[in-house]
Design a protein around this motif. Structure first.
Motif, PDB file in Angstrom:
ATOM      1  N   VAL A 129       5.962  -2.718  -3.707  1.00  0.00           N
ATOM      2  CA  VAL A 129       5.375  -4.050  -3.551  1.00  0.00           C
ATOM      3  C   VAL A 129       5.191  -4.421  -2.091  1.00  0.00           C
ATOM      4  N   GLY A 130       6.024  -3.876  -1.214  1.00  0.00           N
ATOM      5  CA  GLY A 130       5.804  -4.084   0.223  1.00  0.00           C
ATOM      6  C   GLY A 130       4.481  -3.478   0.646  1.00  0.00           C
ATOM      7  N   GLN A 131       4.190  -2.300   0.138  1.00  0.00           N
ATOM      8  CA  GLN A 131       2.922  -1.657   0.437  1.00  0.00           C
ATOM      9  C   GLN A 131       1.754  -2.429  -0.181  1.00  0.00           C
ATOM     10  N   LEU A 132       1.943  -2.908  -1.405  1.00  0.00           N
ATOM     11  CA  LEU A 132       0.899  -3.697  -2.051  1.00  0.00           C
ATOM     12  C   LEU A 132       0.597  -4.953  -1.236  1.00  0.00           C
ATOM     13  N   ASP A 133       1.629  -5.628  -0.771  1.00  0.00           N
ATOM     14  CA  ASP A 133       1.437  -6.851   0.021  1.00  0.00           C
ATOM     15  C   ASP A 133       0.618  -6.608   1.286  1.00  0.00           C
ATOM     16  N   GLN A 134       0.713  -5.421   1.843  1.00  0.00           N
ATOM     17  CA  GLN A 134      -0.048  -5.112   3.058  1.00  0.00           C
ATOM     18  C   GLN A 134      -1.539  -4.997   2.783  1.00  0.00           C
ATOM     19  N   ASN A 135      -1.905  -4.905   1.509  1.00  0.00           N
ATOM     20  CA  ASN A 135      -3.297  -4.648   1.155  1.00  0.00           C
ATOM     21  C   ASN A 135      -3.947  -5.730   0.305  1.00  0.00           C
ATOM     22  N   ILE A 136      -3.327  -6.892   0.220  1.00  0.00           N
ATOM     23  CA  ILE A 136      -3.934  -7.997  -0.518  1.00  0.00           C
ATOM     24  C   ILE A 136      -3.939  -9.241   0.367  1.00  0.00           C
ATOM     25  N   GLN A 137      -4.782 -10.207  -0.001  1.00  0.00           N
ATOM     26  CA  GLN A 137      -4.958 -11.393   0.839  1.00  0.00           C
ATOM     27  C   GLN A 137      -3.778 -12.349   0.802  1.00  0.00           C
ATOM     28  N   GLU A 138      -3.133 -12.472  -0.339  1.00  0.00           N
ATOM     29  CA  GLU A 138      -2.001 -13.395  -0.464  1.00  0.00           C
ATOM     30  C   GLU A 138      -0.730 -12.626  -0.796  1.00  0.00           C
ATOM     31  N   PRO A 139      -0.103 -12.038   0.227  1.00  0.00           N
ATOM     32  CA  PRO A 139       1.086 -11.224  -0.043  1.00  0.00           C
ATOM     33  C   PRO A 139       2.279 -12.067  -0.476  1.00  0.00           C
ATOM     34  N   ALA A 140       2.833 -11.736  -1.622  1.00  0.00           N
ATOM     35  CA  ALA A 140       4.026 -12.438  -2.106  1.00  0.00           C
ATOM     36  C   ALA A 140       4.882 -11.547  -3.000  1.00  0.00           C
ATOM     37  N   HIS A 141       4.403 -10.347  -3.300  1.00  0.00           N
ATOM     38  CA  HIS A 141       5.119  -9.482  -4.230  1.00  0.00           C
ATOM     39  C   HIS A 141       6.483  -9.059  -3.698  1.00  0.00           C
ATOM     40  N   PHE A 142       6.571  -8.750  -2.408  1.00  0.00           N
ATOM     41  CA  PHE A 142       7.852  -8.306  -1.854  1.00  0.00           C
ATOM     42  C   PHE A 142       8.889  -9.427  -1.959  1.00  0.00           C
ATOM     43  N   THR A 143       8.512 -10.612  -1.561  1.00  0.00           N
ATOM     44  CA  THR A 143       9.432 -11.755  -1.628  1.00  0.00           C
ATOM     45  C   THR A 143       9.858 -12.006  -3.067  1.00  0.00           C
ATOM     46  N   ARG A 144       8.913 -11.923  -3.997  1.00  0.00           N
ATOM     47  CA  ARG A 144       9.241 -12.113  -5.415  1.00  0.00           C
ATOM     48  C   ARG A 144      10.179 -11.027  -5.927  1.00  0.00           C
ATOM     49  N   GLU A 145       9.950  -9.769  -5.504  1.00  0.00           N
ATOM     50  CA  GLU A 145      10.815  -8.677  -5.961  1.00  0.00           C
ATOM     51  C   GLU A 145      12.247  -8.870  -5.453  1.00  0.00           C
ATOM     52  N   VAL A 146      12.381  -9.279  -4.202  1.00  0.00           N
ATOM     53  CA  VAL A 146      13.719  -9.563  -3.671  1.00  0.00           C
ATOM     54  C   VAL A 146      14.377 -10.643  -4.520  1.00  0.00           C
ATOM     55  N   GLU A 147      13.619 -11.669  -4.864  1.00  0.00           N
ATOM     56  CA  GLU A 147      14.171 -12.764  -5.679  1.00  0.00           C
ATOM     57  C   GLU A 147      14.503 -12.291  -7.099  1.00  0.00           C
ATOM     58  N   PHE A 148      13.645 -11.470  -7.700  1.00  0.00           N
ATOM     59  CA  PHE A 148      13.949 -10.918  -9.027  1.00  0.00           C
ATOM     60  C   PHE A 148      15.269 -10.152  -8.987  1.00  0.00           C
TER      61      PHE A 148
END
Length: 190
Positions: A129-148
């Motif tokens: 998800v960190g890699q995904l966040d680097q390639n989308i306009q609104e990165p939030a997946h990494f923060t959400r994964e940490v919270e999950f």
């Protein structure tokens, strides 16, 4: 992406069942990337079937340990985990790889009950998800994964897993997986 120290410390204090639910959640948030990206390929039907059955068994804390040995043998034959001199560079290949890697470590945890396997499972999710966040306009997946991951070790897993708490966790994790797949597909559409 290193697993949050509070998560790692909390996992060390949890039972095997609680950590089993934790790795099932990590895998659930990633499995749809594999089924959604590899599923349309008719040559991958057997692989998709294996992944779906594995995910179901990860949530079932009574699944016999030997089942996970068979799943690992199957996963090791997936193209994502075969040795290659070529680096994975295509979007579908990258996220299918991370999905299979997460599933592999979840299954390894259920086979061995070694905490390092659970931490590597969580690490694979964070990296993807960190890699995904680097390639989308609104990165939030990494923060959400940490919270999950934090929620999984600090709330539902703080007590013995019950069918209702596991069901709630799974539904939440499935929603997260769908969102990740949508964002990867939007990347592919560009």
């Amino acid at each position: 992406m290193v697993v949050d120290e509070a998560v790692a410390a909390a996992l060390r204090a949890r039972t095997q069942s609680q950590v089993g639910v934790f790795v099932a959640g990590c895998a659930e948030r990633m499995v749809q990337l594999f089924t959604g990206l590899a599923g349309p390929d008719p040559t991958r039907i057997s692989d998709v079937d294996t992944v779906v059955r594995l995910q179901e068994d990860l949530w079932n804390l009574d699944t016999p340990v030997e089942h996970f040995r068979r799943y690992l043998d199957c996963l090791e034959s997936f193209q994502e985990l075969l040795p290659s001199d070529e680096e994975i560079t295509d979007v579908e290949g990258i996220y299918s790889f991370y999905s299979v890697l997460t599933l592999r470590y979840a299954a390894l945890y259920r086979l061995s009950h070694q905490l390092d396997d659970a931490l590597t499972c969580a690490h694979a999710c964070l990296t993807a998800v960190g890699q995904l966040d680097q390639n989308i306009q609104e990165p939030a997946h990494f923060t959400r994964e940490v919270e999950f991951q934090r929620q999984a070790v600090l709330t539902p897993l703080a007590e013995a897993p019950s069918p209702s708490s596991v069901s709630r966790c799974r539904a939440r994790d499935q929603d997260a997986g769908r969102t990740r797949l949508e964002d990867v597909r939007s990347r592919l559409a560009r």
